[in-house]
Design a protein around this motif. Structure first.
Motif, PDB file in Angstrom:
ATOM      1  N   GLY A  35      -7.821 -11.631   4.320  1.00 57.35           N
ATOM      2  CA  GLY A  35      -7.407 -12.553   3.264  1.00 57.35           C
ATOM      3  C   GLY A  35      -6.085 -12.163   2.618  1.00 57.35           C
ATOM      4  O   GLY A  35      -5.841 -12.478   1.453  1.00 57.35           O
ATOM      5  N   LEU A  36      -5.247 -11.485   3.380  1.00 63.47           N
ATOM      6  CA  LEU A  36      -3.973 -11.000   2.867  1.00 63.47           C
ATOM      7  C   LEU A  36      -2.827 -11.538   3.706  1.00 63.47           C
ATOM      8  O   LEU A  36      -3.026 -11.960   4.847  1.00 63.47           O
ATOM      9  CB  LEU A  36      -3.923  -9.464   2.930  1.00 63.47           C
ATOM     10  N   THR A  37      -1.632 -11.479   3.134  1.00 58.92           N
ATOM     11  CA  THR A  37      -0.453 -11.744   3.936  1.00 58.92           C
ATOM     12  C   THR A  37      -0.100 -10.443   4.653  1.00 58.92           C
ATOM     13  O   THR A  37      -0.567  -9.356   4.270  1.00 58.92           O
ATOM     14  CB  THR A  37       0.740 -12.181   3.078  1.00 58.92           C
ATOM     15  N   LEU A  38       0.724 -10.531   5.659  1.00 61.27           N
ATOM     16  CA  LEU A  38       1.148  -9.324   6.364  1.00 61.27           C
ATOM     17  C   LEU A  38       1.928  -8.405   5.425  1.00 61.27           C
ATOM     18  O   LEU A  38       1.783  -7.183   5.477  1.00 61.27           O
ATOM     19  CB  LEU A  38       1.979  -9.692   7.596  1.00 61.27           C
ATOM     20  N   VAL A  39       2.723  -8.988   4.531  1.00 63.19           N
ATOM     21  CA  VAL A  39       3.469  -8.186   3.553  1.00 63.19           C
ATOM     22  C   VAL A  39       2.502  -7.442   2.630  1.00 63.19           C
ATOM     23  O   VAL A  39       2.693  -6.254   2.341  1.00 63.19           O
ATOM     24  CB  VAL A  39       4.446  -9.070   2.747  1.00 63.19           C
ATOM     25  N   GLN A  40       1.466  -8.124   2.154  1.00 59.68           N
ATOM     26  CA  GLN A  40       0.486  -7.465   1.289  1.00 59.68           C
ATOM     27  C   GLN A  40      -0.202  -6.323   2.030  1.00 59.68           C
ATOM     28  O   GLN A  40      -0.388  -5.238   1.478  1.00 59.68           O
ATOM     29  CB  GLN A  40      -0.553  -8.467   0.786  1.00 59.68           C
ATOM     30  N   LEU A  41      -0.592  -6.549   3.283  1.00 61.23           N
ATOM     31  CA  LEU A  41      -1.235  -5.508   4.077  1.00 61.23           C
ATOM     32  C   LEU A  41      -0.296  -4.316   4.239  1.00 61.23           C
ATOM     33  O   LEU A  41      -0.692  -3.168   4.032  1.00 61.23           O
ATOM     34  CB  LEU A  41      -1.630  -6.054   5.452  1.00 61.23           C
ATOM     35  N   ALA A  42       0.955  -4.585   4.580  1.00 57.81           N
ATOM     36  CA  ALA A  42       1.916  -3.508   4.817  1.00 57.81           C
ATOM     37  C   ALA A  42       2.164  -2.692   3.545  1.00 57.81           C
ATOM     38  O   ALA A  42       2.138  -1.456   3.576  1.00 57.81           O
ATOM     39  CB  ALA A  42       3.230  -4.089   5.339  1.00 57.81           C
ATOM     40  N   LEU A  43       2.387  -3.367   2.437  1.00 55.66           N
ATOM     41  CA  LEU A  43       2.665  -2.645   1.197  1.00 55.66           C
ATOM     42  C   LEU A  43       1.435  -1.888   0.694  1.00 55.66           C
ATOM     43  O   LEU A  43       1.550  -0.764   0.203  1.00 55.66           O
ATOM     44  CB  LEU A  43       3.199  -3.591   0.130  1.00 55.66           C
ATOM     45  N   ALA A  44       0.260  -2.473   0.839  1.00 56.45           N
ATOM     46  CA  ALA A  44      -0.964  -1.777   0.422  1.00 56.45           C
ATOM     47  C   ALA A  44      -1.204  -0.559   1.314  1.00 56.45           C
ATOM     48  O   ALA A  44      -1.644   0.490   0.835  1.00 56.45           O
ATOM     49  CB  ALA A  44      -2.157  -2.727   0.477  1.00 56.45           C
ATOM     50  N   ALA A  55       6.844   2.443  -2.786  1.00 60.65           N
ATOM     51  CA  ALA A  55       7.172   1.509  -1.711  1.00 60.65           C
ATOM     52  C   ALA A  55       8.497   0.841  -2.082  1.00 60.65           C
ATOM     53  O   ALA A  55       8.667   0.360  -3.200  1.00 60.65           O
ATOM     54  CB  ALA A  55       6.076   0.455  -1.576  1.00 60.65           C
ATOM     55  N   ILE A  56       9.426   0.839  -1.159  1.00 60.77           N
ATOM     56  CA  ILE A  56      10.717   0.207  -1.403  1.00 60.77           C
ATOM     57  C   ILE A  56      10.638  -1.210  -0.862  1.00 60.77           C
ATOM     58  O   ILE A  56      10.354  -1.414   0.314  1.00 60.77           O
ATOM     59  CB  ILE A  56      11.850   0.986  -0.719  1.00 60.77           C
ATOM     60  N   ILE A  57      10.841  -2.163  -1.728  1.00 64.89           N
ATOM     61  CA  ILE A  57      10.793  -3.561  -1.309  1.00 64.89           C
ATOM     62  C   ILE A  57      12.208  -4.118  -1.299  1.00 64.89           C
ATOM     63  O   ILE A  57      13.101  -3.589  -1.962  1.00 64.89           O
ATOM     64  CB  ILE A  57       9.860  -4.404  -2.214  1.00 64.89           C
ATOM     65  N   GLY A  58      12.411  -5.173  -0.560  1.00 63.67           N
ATOM     66  CA  GLY A  58      13.738  -5.761  -0.457  1.00 63.67           C
ATOM     67  C   GLY A  58      13.678  -7.270  -0.386  1.00 63.67           C
ATOM     68  O   GLY A  58      14.029  -7.856   0.635  1.00 63.67           O
ATOM     69  N   PRO A  59      13.216  -7.896  -1.462  1.00 64.08           N
ATOM     70  CA  PRO A  59      13.126  -9.353  -1.424  1.00 64.08           C
ATOM     71  C   PRO A  59      14.515  -9.987  -1.379  1.00 64.08           C
ATOM     72  O   PRO A  59      15.455  -9.480  -1.971  1.00 64.08           O
ATOM     73  CB  PRO A  59      12.416  -9.690  -2.732  1.00 64.08           C
ATOM     74  N   ARG A  60      14.606 -11.077  -0.637  1.00 57.52           N
ATOM     75  CA  ARG A  60      15.850 -11.826  -0.559  1.00 57.52           C
ATOM     76  C   ARG A  60      15.814 -13.033  -1.490  1.00 57.52           C
ATOM     77  O   ARG A  60      16.841 -13.535  -1.907  1.00 57.52           O
ATOM     78  CB  ARG A  60      16.082 -12.266   0.889  1.00 57.52           C
ATOM     79  N   ALA A  62      13.318 -15.239  -4.718  1.00 61.88           N
ATOM     80  CA  ALA A  62      12.281 -15.091  -5.747  1.00 61.88           C
ATOM     81  C   ALA A  62      10.887 -15.230  -5.131  1.00 61.88           C
ATOM     82  O   ALA A  62       9.960 -14.526  -5.536  1.00 61.88           O
ATOM     83  CB  ALA A  62      12.481 -16.119  -6.857  1.00 61.88           C
ATOM     84  N   ASP A  63      10.731 -16.098  -4.145  1.00 60.43           N
ATOM     85  CA  ASP A  63       9.442 -16.245  -3.470  1.00 60.43           C
ATOM     86  C   ASP A  63       9.060 -14.963  -2.739  1.00 60.43           C
ATOM     87  O   ASP A  63       7.892 -14.550  -2.749  1.00 60.43           O
ATOM     88  CB  ASP A  63       9.455 -17.419  -2.484  1.00 60.43           C
ATOM     89  N   HIS A  64      10.046 -14.335  -2.105  1.00 62.88           N
ATOM     90  CA  HIS A  64       9.761 -13.049  -1.447  1.00 62.88           C
ATOM     91  C   HIS A  64       9.300 -12.023  -2.475  1.00 62.88           C
ATOM     92  O   HIS A  64       8.352 -11.270  -2.232  1.00 62.88           O
ATOM     93  CB  HIS A  64      11.008 -12.511  -0.741  1.00 62.88           C
ATOM     94  N   LEU A  65       9.974 -11.989  -3.616  1.00 67.98           N
ATOM     95  CA  LEU A  65       9.612 -11.032  -4.666  1.00 67.98           C
ATOM     96  C   LEU A  65       8.176 -11.274  -5.134  1.00 67.98           C
ATOM     97  O   LEU A  65       7.390 -10.334  -5.240  1.00 67.98           O
ATOM     98  CB  LEU A  65      10.576 -11.119  -5.840  1.00 67.98           C
ATOM     99  N   ARG A  66       7.824 -12.526  -5.391  1.00 72.52           N
ATOM    100  CA  ARG A  66       6.459 -12.838  -5.825  1.00 72.52           C
ATOM    101  C   ARG A  66       5.446 -12.402  -4.767  1.00 72.52           C
ATOM    102  O   ARG A  66       4.405 -11.840  -5.089  1.00 72.52           O
ATOM    103  CB  ARG A  66       6.318 -14.327  -6.142  1.00 72.52           C
ATOM    104  N   GLY A  67       5.748 -12.647  -3.507  1.00 68.77           N
ATOM    105  CA  GLY A  67       4.841 -12.255  -2.433  1.00 68.77           C
ATOM    106  C   GLY A  67       4.676 -10.750  -2.348  1.00 68.77           C
ATOM    107  O   GLY A  67       3.577 -10.240  -2.109  1.00 68.77           O
ATOM    108  N   GLN A  68       5.763 -10.022  -2.580  1.00 68.12           N
ATOM    109  CA  GLN A  68       5.691  -8.565  -2.515  1.00 68.12           C
ATOM    110  C   GLN A  68       4.989  -7.993  -3.739  1.00 68.12           C
ATOM    111  O   GLN A  68       4.198  -7.055  -3.626  1.00 68.12           O
ATOM    112  CB  GLN A  68       7.090  -7.981  -2.333  1.00 68.12           C
ATOM    113  N   LEU A  69       5.246  -8.554  -4.896  1.00 70.12           N
ATOM    114  CA  LEU A  69       4.592  -8.065  -6.113  1.00 70.12           C
ATOM    115  C   LEU A  69       3.090  -8.326  -6.088  1.00 70.12           C
ATOM    116  O   LEU A  69       2.323  -7.585  -6.705  1.00 70.12           O
ATOM    117  CB  LEU A  69       5.226  -8.689  -7.357  1.00 70.12           C
ATOM    118  N   SER A  70       2.678  -9.347  -5.351  1.00 72.51           N
ATOM    119  CA  SER A  70       1.241  -9.653  -5.271  1.00 72.51           C
ATOM    120  C   SER A  70       0.466  -8.545  -4.558  1.00 72.51           C
ATOM    121  O   SER A  70      -0.756  -8.493  -4.649  1.00 72.51           O
ATOM    122  CB  SER A  70       1.019 -10.993  -4.571  1.00 72.51           C
ATOM    123  N   ALA A  71       1.174  -7.655  -3.886  1.00 74.13           N
ATOM    124  CA  ALA A  71       0.510  -6.550  -3.186  1.00 74.13           C
ATOM    125  C   ALA A  71       0.198  -5.384  -4.116  1.00 74.13           C
ATOM    126  O   ALA A  71      -0.547  -4.480  -3.737  1.00 74.13           O
ATOM    127  CB  ALA A  71       1.387  -6.061  -2.037  1.00 74.13           C
TER     128      ALA A  71
END
Length: 117
Positions: A35-44, A55-60, A62-71
Motif C-alpha cells: 500500500g505504498l509508493t515506490l518512493v515511500q518504500l525506498a525512503l522507509a 535520507a537525502i531527498i531531491g524533489p523537483r 511540489a508534488d514530488h516533495l509531498r510524495g517524499q514527505l509522506s514517507a
C-alpha cells in the motif's frame, strides 16, 4: 561525459542492467502490495538502516516533495524488510560494473535494521 561513454549503463542487453530493472519492477510490486509508493518504500527502507543518519531527498516539484514527505511516518514491517533483502541482498551490486566503495556496515546483516528503543 558524452552519452557514448554512459550508454552502456542503460543497455538492457547487459545482464547487470537487466537485473537492476527486474529488481526495480519487483520492488515496485512489493510497494504496491504494502500500500505504498515506490518512493515511500525506498525512503522507509533507507531510514530503517542504522548506518543512515538522514535520507537525502531531491524533489523537483511540489508534488514530488509531498510524495517524499509522506514517507516520514512509514515504518516497514520486518516481513517487508526481509522481502527487500531477498530481492537485493545487503551489500549486493546487481551489476558488478557499478561496484564501488563498499561500506563495512553492510557486511553484517544483523546491523541492517534499527533496534527499537
Amino acid at each position: 561525459m558524452p552519452f557514448r561513454a554512459t550508454a552502456a549503463h542503460y543497455d538492457l542487453g547487459v545482464p547487470g542492467n537487466q537485473a537492476k530493472l527486474d529488481a526495480a519492477t519487483e520492488l515496485a510490486a512489493l510497494a504496491d502490495e504494502a500500500g505504498l509508493t515506490l518512493v515511500q518504500l525506498a525512503l522507509a527502507f533507507v531510514t530503517a538502516h542504522p548506518a543512515v543518519s538522514a535520507a537525502i531527498i531531491g524533489p523537483r516539484t511540489a508534488d514530488h516533495l509531498r510524495g517524499q514527505l509522506s514517507a516520514a511516518d512509514v515504518v516497514l514491517e520486518p516481513a517487508v524488510l526481509d522481502r527487500i533483502d531477498r530481492l537485493v541482498a545487503p551489500g549486493t551490486d546487481l551489476n558488478p560494473d557499478d561496484a564501488g566503495y563498499g561500506a563495512a556496515v553492510l557486511a553484517d546483516p544483523k546491523r541492517r535494521r534499527r533496534v527499537p528503543e
